[in-house]
Scaffold this motif. Sequence first.
Motif, PDB file in Angstrom:
ATOM      1  N   LYS A 126       0.866  -1.174   0.000  1.00 45.51           N
ATOM      2  CA  LYS A 126       0.000   0.000   0.000  1.00 45.51           C
ATOM      3  C   LYS A 126       0.908   1.230   0.000  1.00 45.51           C
ATOM      4  CE  LYS A 126      -3.548   2.378   2.716  1.00 45.51           C
ATOM      5  NZ  LYS A 126      -4.351   2.340   3.958  1.00 45.51           N
ATOM      6  N   VAL A 127       0.708   2.128  -0.945  1.00 42.30           N
ATOM      7  CA  VAL A 127       1.597   3.281  -1.122  1.00 42.30           C
ATOM      8  C   VAL A 127       0.794   4.574  -0.995  1.00 42.30           C
ATOM      9  CG1 VAL A 127       3.233   4.450  -2.637  1.00 42.30           C
ATOM     10  CG2 VAL A 127       3.061   1.939  -2.663  1.00 42.30           C
ATOM     11  N   PRO A 128       1.046   5.380   0.089  1.00 48.18           N
ATOM     12  CA  PRO A 128       0.441   6.713   0.166  1.00 48.18           C
ATOM     13  C   PRO A 128       1.273   7.674  -0.695  1.00 48.18           C
ATOM     14  CG  PRO A 128       1.699   6.270   2.157  1.00 48.18           C
ATOM     15  CD  PRO A 128       1.813   5.047   1.301  1.00 48.18           C
ATOM     16  N   VAL A 129       0.778   8.013  -1.859  1.00 45.29           N
ATOM     17  CA  VAL A 129       1.588   8.675  -2.885  1.00 45.29           C
ATOM     18  C   VAL A 129       2.194   9.995  -2.397  1.00 45.29           C
ATOM     19  CG1 VAL A 129       1.573   9.665  -5.205  1.00 45.29           C
ATOM     20  CG2 VAL A 129       0.267   7.574  -4.710  1.00 45.29           C
ATOM     21  N   PHE A 130       1.362  10.914  -1.924  1.00 45.24           N
ATOM     22  CA  PHE A 130       1.880  12.231  -1.564  1.00 45.24           C
ATOM     23  C   PHE A 130       2.682  12.199  -0.262  1.00 45.24           C
ATOM     24  CE2 PHE A 130      -1.717  13.343  -4.368  1.00 45.24           C
ATOM     25  CZ  PHE A 130      -1.012  14.079  -5.306  1.00 45.24           C
ATOM     26  N   SER A 131       2.372  11.304   0.623  1.00 48.23           N
ATOM     27  CA  SER A 131       3.203  11.133   1.824  1.00 48.23           C
ATOM     28  C   SER A 131       4.590  10.647   1.440  1.00 48.23           C
ATOM     29  CB  SER A 131       2.541  10.133   2.781  1.00 48.23           C
ATOM     30  OG  SER A 131       1.360  10.651   3.318  1.00 48.23           O
ATOM     31  N   LEU A 132       4.625   9.732   0.454  1.00 43.34           N
ATOM     32  CA  LEU A 132       5.913   9.217  -0.010  1.00 43.34           C
ATOM     33  C   LEU A 132       6.730  10.313  -0.692  1.00 43.34           C
ATOM     34  CD1 LEU A 132       7.678   6.671  -0.337  1.00 43.34           C
ATOM     35  CD2 LEU A 132       6.522   6.271  -2.520  1.00 43.34           C
ATOM     36  N   LEU A 133       6.060  11.128  -1.528  1.00 40.61           N
ATOM     37  CA  LEU A 133       6.773  12.189  -2.224  1.00 40.61           C
ATOM     38  C   LEU A 133       7.297  13.264  -1.273  1.00 40.61           C
ATOM     39  CD1 LEU A 133       4.422  12.657  -5.324  1.00 40.61           C
ATOM     40  CD2 LEU A 133       6.664  11.547  -5.263  1.00 40.61           C
ATOM     41  N   ASN A 134       6.576  13.520  -0.194  1.00 41.71           N
ATOM     42  CA  ASN A 134       6.984  14.544   0.775  1.00 41.71           C
ATOM     43  C   ASN A 134       7.800  13.968   1.937  1.00 41.71           C
ATOM     44  OD1 ASN A 134       5.494  17.347   0.210  1.00 41.71           O
ATOM     45  ND2 ASN A 134       4.094  15.686  -0.362  1.00 41.71           N
ATOM     46  N   ASN A 135       8.019  12.655   1.870  1.00 42.75           N
ATOM     47  CA  ASN A 135       8.774  11.988   2.938  1.00 42.75           C
ATOM     48  C   ASN A 135       8.203  12.314   4.317  1.00 42.75           C
ATOM     49  OD1 ASN A 135      10.815  10.323   3.989  1.00 42.75           O
ATOM     50  ND2 ASN A 135      12.189  12.061   4.325  1.00 42.75           N
ATOM     51  N   MET A 136       6.878  12.261   4.431  1.00 40.59           N
ATOM     52  CA  MET A 136       6.228  12.566   5.694  1.00 40.59           C
ATOM     53  C   MET A 136       4.909  11.823   5.777  1.00 40.59           C
ATOM     54  SD  MET A 136       6.189  13.951   8.596  1.00 40.59           S
ATOM     55  CE  MET A 136       7.756  14.829   8.405  1.00 40.59           C
ATOM     56  N   ASN A 137       4.671  11.224   6.944  1.00 41.29           N
ATOM     57  CA  ASN A 137       3.415  10.527   7.199  1.00 41.29           C
ATOM     58  C   ASN A 137       3.162  10.551   8.694  1.00 41.29           C
ATOM     59  OD1 ASN A 137       4.549   7.820   8.373  1.00 41.29           O
ATOM     60  ND2 ASN A 137       5.727   8.195   6.494  1.00 41.29           N
ATOM     61  N   GLU A 138       2.021  10.062   9.089  1.00 39.31           N
ATOM     62  CA  GLU A 138       1.626  10.165  10.499  1.00 39.31           C
ATOM     63  C   GLU A 138       2.580   9.420  11.424  1.00 39.31           C
ATOM     64  OE1 GLU A 138      -2.289   9.485  13.371  1.00 39.31           O
ATOM     65  OE2 GLU A 138      -2.385   9.013  11.224  1.00 39.31           O
ATOM     66  N   ARG A 139       2.975   8.213  11.030  1.00 38.01           N
ATOM     67  CA  ARG A 139       3.873   7.446  11.896  1.00 38.01           C
ATOM     68  C   ARG A 139       5.231   8.142  12.051  1.00 38.01           C
ATOM     69  NH1 ARG A 139       1.664   3.191   8.700  1.00 38.01           N
ATOM     70  NH2 ARG A 139       0.283   1.814   9.894  1.00 38.01           N
ATOM     71  N   LYS A 140       5.769   8.597  10.943  1.00 37.25           N
ATOM     72  CA  LYS A 140       7.061   9.296  10.987  1.00 37.25           C
ATOM     73  C   LYS A 140       6.941  10.587  11.796  1.00 37.25           C
ATOM     74  CE  LYS A 140      10.831  10.887   7.957  1.00 37.25           C
ATOM     75  NZ  LYS A 140      11.075  12.160   8.661  1.00 37.25           N
ATOM     76  N   TYR A 141       5.850  11.289  11.629  1.00 43.55           N
ATOM     77  CA  TYR A 141       5.630  12.529  12.383  1.00 43.55           C
ATOM     78  C   TYR A 141       5.576  12.247  13.884  1.00 43.55           C
ATOM     79  CZ  TYR A 141       3.173  16.557  14.311  1.00 43.55           C
ATOM     80  OH  TYR A 141       2.808  17.623  15.081  1.00 43.55           O
ATOM     81  N   THR A 142       4.873  11.202  14.265  1.00 42.37           N
ATOM     82  CA  THR A 142       4.757  10.851  15.689  1.00 42.37           C
ATOM     83  C   THR A 142       6.118  10.512  16.287  1.00 42.37           C
ATOM     84  OG1 THR A 142       2.509  10.010  15.337  1.00 42.37           O
ATOM     85  CG2 THR A 142       3.647   9.302  17.332  1.00 42.37           C
ATOM     86  N   LEU A 143       6.917   9.733  15.555  1.00 37.45           N
ATOM     87  CA  LEU A 143       8.240   9.346  16.052  1.00 37.45           C
ATOM     88  C   LEU A 143       9.171  10.555  16.121  1.00 37.45           C
ATOM     89  CD1 LEU A 143      10.298   7.255  16.939  1.00 37.45           C
ATOM     90  CD2 LEU A 143      10.742   6.747  14.521  1.00 37.45           C
ATOM     91  N   ASP A 144       9.212  11.355  15.056  1.00 34.74           N
ATOM     92  CA  ASP A 144      10.087  12.527  15.061  1.00 34.74           C
ATOM     93  C   ASP A 144       9.673  13.536  16.133  1.00 34.74           C
ATOM     94  OD1 ASP A 144      11.506  11.408  13.034  1.00 34.74           O
ATOM     95  OD2 ASP A 144      10.702  12.686  11.433  1.00 34.74           O
ATOM     96  N   SER A 145       8.369  13.667  16.351  1.00 35.96           N
ATOM     97  CA  SER A 145       7.882  14.563  17.410  1.00 35.96           C
ATOM     98  C   SER A 145       8.367  14.089  18.775  1.00 35.96           C
ATOM     99  CB  SER A 145       6.353  14.625  17.397  1.00 35.96           C
ATOM    100  OG  SER A 145       5.878  15.248  16.232  1.00 35.96           O
ATOM    101  N   ALA A 146       8.309  12.778  19.001  1.00 36.97           N
ATOM    102  CA  ALA A 146       8.767  12.224  20.277  1.00 36.97           C
ATOM    103  C   ALA A 146      10.252  12.479  20.484  1.00 36.97           C
ATOM    104  CB  ALA A 146       8.462  10.728  20.337  1.00 36.97           C
TER     105      ALA A 146
END
Length: 453
Positions: A126-146
């Motif tokens: 499963k590929v979230p197209v615009f999240s992949l292009l922007n190198n940002m998604n909810e899981r990555k945001y949560t981890l980087d925020s932590a």
Amino acid sequence: MKKTLLGYCIYLCIFSHDALSKEIFTVEHMKQYLTKENPYIYTAVGQQYIDEARIRSAEGDFDTRLSVAYDQKEYPISTGEFSDISLNKPTENGTEFIVGYRKAEGIQEYNNIKTGNEGELRLGVKVPVFSLLNNMNERKYTLDSAKINATRSAFESQNNLRNLYTHIVTSYYQLLYYSEVLKLEKRLLHKATKRDRFIEKRVRSGDLADVALLESKQQIINREQRVLRTKNSYIQALQTFLKYMNLSKKEFDGKYALPSLKILKKEKIIFHNVISQALKRRPDLKALESQRTKLDLDTAYNSVSAYPKLNLFAYGVHDIQYGEGIKVGLQFDIPLERRSYKGKRVEIQKGMSQIEEEKNRLLLELKTNLSNLMYALDIVNQNIELGEKETKIVESLEEAENKKYEVGSSDLFQINQREIRTLEVKKKQLEYHLNALVIQQEIKKEMGEGMTL
């Protein structure tokens, strides 16, 4: 008489040995008691450990998940049985992989799945197209925020330790001050008791009236009261300091002795160096930079909201009985007004402005505080020099008054006034030394110096 003198000598030897066997408690000794086991220290840094643990929790979003599903139905006109077991692995770029086995018999209205008798193997992505292009998604945001929150929390812990350490060191200097004042008051009392014996002899010989002895006894009582008041202040200062060390008075008294306040090192501080070092070290300034980093992350995450939510997925299957197959799909979702995206963007911009103004305020306060402290330190050092000269003068005047008293050209009132004045000048000199040390510690705090665990 000989026995008394011998006993006094033995007492002095025992006391001297006991004093020499103790360590002189210095600022360096504090470090062995200011550890994570100390409740004051743990309270100052506890949030840091909590936020560090949250990183581990956020990493759990990338854990491989095992999913098992089973469904059996017997409706009036249809029956069916469905079983599925799969592994799902999310990645940091937002892509999710799935591998599993499933078997379906009968009619599956909702899943539209039919397999052979031995089931099928499947592999999908499963590929979230615009999240992949922007190198940002909810899981990555949560981890980087932590991670950013943990970094900021570490700086805030350093800031808490910086303030706490200054408070503890200041309480240590105040303890030394009251210890020295108590010694002065005891010396003052000793002078009165020693003079009382001299007066008593002169009263018995008829050289002085009985009232002189009464005045002497009253003076002793007054000075005993002064000693008790000062001792109370000393004990309170000691108990305040020991609570930070997490030590009992008995344990401290049995192991340590206190140094003289005057022998503690006075440091020469250059204003220009102080400012440059403060800008490099101040943990509260670094904590602000972490907040800015967090808003940069928020900006990156919010930018994904400017695009539609577009997910592409593809599954390949291998039916053990019928062979291979493939399924592809697309999910598309976009809020037409985009108020969430626009509102968040304004919120981030306001947050950036607030951080910039907060930094400007801290820098302004830093320079002002350091300028005032440096000036105050210079004045105190000048007062210390003048105080040394004044101390010599009042000691000479006291000595001269004592000589006049011995030949009968002075009285007990004048002697008392001279001795009290000498004590007050010496006490004032101790206050100057205390203020110099406290100001030095305040300068170090403003520079960002503190303690590390």
